[in-house]
Design an enzyme around this catalytic site. Structure first.
Site, PDB file in Angstrom:
ATOM      1  N   CYS A 123       6.633  -0.956   3.331  1.00 37.37           N
ATOM      2  CA  CYS A 123       6.714   0.492   3.792  1.00 37.37           C
ATOM      3  C   CYS A 123       6.651   0.322   5.193  1.00 37.37           C
ATOM      4  CB  CYS A 123       5.633   1.208   3.169  1.00 37.37           C
ATOM      5  SG  CYS A 123       5.560   1.083   1.311  1.00 37.37           S
ATOM      6  N   HIS A 256       4.184   7.317   7.594  1.00 35.23           N
ATOM      7  CA  HIS A 256       4.748   6.820   6.156  1.00 35.23           C
ATOM      8  C   HIS A 256       4.425   7.685   4.902  1.00 35.23           C
ATOM      9  CE1 HIS A 256       5.894   4.527   2.703  1.00 35.23           C
ATOM     10  NE2 HIS A 256       4.518   4.201   2.452  1.00 35.23           N
ATOM     11  N   ASN A 286       6.926   8.222  -2.518  1.00 32.26           N
ATOM     12  CA  ASN A 286       6.797   7.071  -1.548  1.00 32.26           C
ATOM     13  C   ASN A 286       8.119   6.460  -1.691  1.00 32.26           C
ATOM     14  OD1 ASN A 286       6.444   4.615  -0.333  1.00 32.26           O
ATOM     15  ND2 ASN A 286       4.446   4.307  -1.084  1.00 32.26           N
TER      16      ASN A 286
END
Length: 329
Positions: A123, A256, A286
């Protein structure tokens, strides 16, 4: 020899979400058929996610990256042949090898023009990619770079584990960076600590033509949350210090897009009002390395992010890895 008067400036952004949009209710209905209980209310309360997008069975990570890249190239107004560095941040590559970046280069019709390689920092991958491309441009090794975050995480989800399968989605985001004597990527900070590798991982490998170990994503949610809120504040402050900025100098925070609670915690720790944070996690969940460039492109295209403004991006992911960059847009 490094040329310190050079900057990597953002010329254009692009993004893409697959057409199949899965709402929380639709996902809950699907999981119920497998004996897994969840609900829209449960997901929203814990994550802020309302929906996610899944790639079609015949769509690869490089396919998603291609559309996002074409949109970024169009926004930048450049000839694709001028791109002499392609970086794709991904944890879900098309193949073991060649790299997804090489596959994208071919799909863009670019031949033998500079380097193309993947960045694997989960990520944090896009933050790592921006810092890497910035270093290439500042050193004179590249002039025009395409940095992409692209993922098909739906392929590695265990739909019997509600603590993970409700969180992730597929998508891609891209930016074109080019050499400029005007301020662009001002500073970056990157870190990793492999001692935390077990709290977020997909611990499988190919052995004898079959997957050895698990090909599904595994996560210790509480441990990840605790680590994320700690390191995101520190790496943001480190990047700001390198840029000789204070948090109040930042016009937009793009963290993020993993969990709204982690994002809100980071903004609070930096003393930034929530209205200066770009939030898109509700629509796509996500998307790992794709989440920051997705959010960046949305905010650029809807007019929130304007030329001359300062943007702070930051990410944390499996590895464990974390990173941040200060960008003068």
């Amino acid at each position: 020899m490094a040329q310190s008067n050079l900057y990597a400036r953002v010329l254009g952004t692009g993004s893409y979400l697959p057409s199949e949009r899965i709402t929380n209710q639709a996902l809950a209905d699907h999981l119920a058929q497998q004996g897994v209980e969840t609900s829209d209310e449960w997901i929203v309360a814990r994550t802020g996610i309302h929906a996610r997008h899944f790639a079609a069975p015949d769509q690869t990570t490089s396919d998603l990256a291609l559309i996002a890249s074409q949109r970024a190239i169009e926004a930048a107004g450049i000839d694709p042949q001028s791109i002499n560095l392609i970086l794709i941040a991904t944890s879900t590559p098309d193949f073991v090898f060649p790299s997804t970046a090489c596959l994208l280069q071919n799909k863009l019709g670019i031949r033998n023009n500079g380097a193309a390689f993947d960045v694997q920092a989960v990520c944090s991958g896009f933050a790592y990619g921006i810092a890497t491309a910035d270093s290439f441009i500042r050193s004179g090794m590249a002039r025009t770079a395409l940095v992409v975050g692209a993922e098909t995480f739906s392929r590695i989800l265990d739909f019997k584990d509600r603590t993970t399968c409700v969180l992730f989605g597929d998508g891609a985001g891209a930016v074109v960076l080019q050499t400029s004597d005007e301020a662009g990527v001002l500073a970056s900070a990157l870190h990793a600590d492999g001692s935390y590798s077990d709290i977020l991982c997909t611990p499988g490998n190919v052995n004898g033509g079959v997957v050895s170990g698990s090909a599904f994503l595994h996560m210790d949610g509480q441990a990840v949350f605790k680590l994320a809120v700690n390191v995101l504040e520190k790496v943001a402050l480190e990047a700001l210090d390198k840029a000789q900025f204070q948090p109040q100098d930042i016009d937009w925070l793009i963290p993020h897009q993993a969990n709204i609670r982690i994002m809100q915690s980071t903004a609070r720790k930096l003393g930034l009002p929530m209205e200066r944070m770009v939030v898109t996690v509700g629509e796509h969940g996500n998307t790992s390395a794709a989440s920051i460039p997705l959010a960046l492109d949305v905010a650029v295209r809807d007019g929130r992010i304007k030329r001359g403004q300062n943007v702070l991006i930051e990410g944390v992911g499996g590895g464990f890895t974390w990173g941040a960059s200060v960008i003068h847009y």
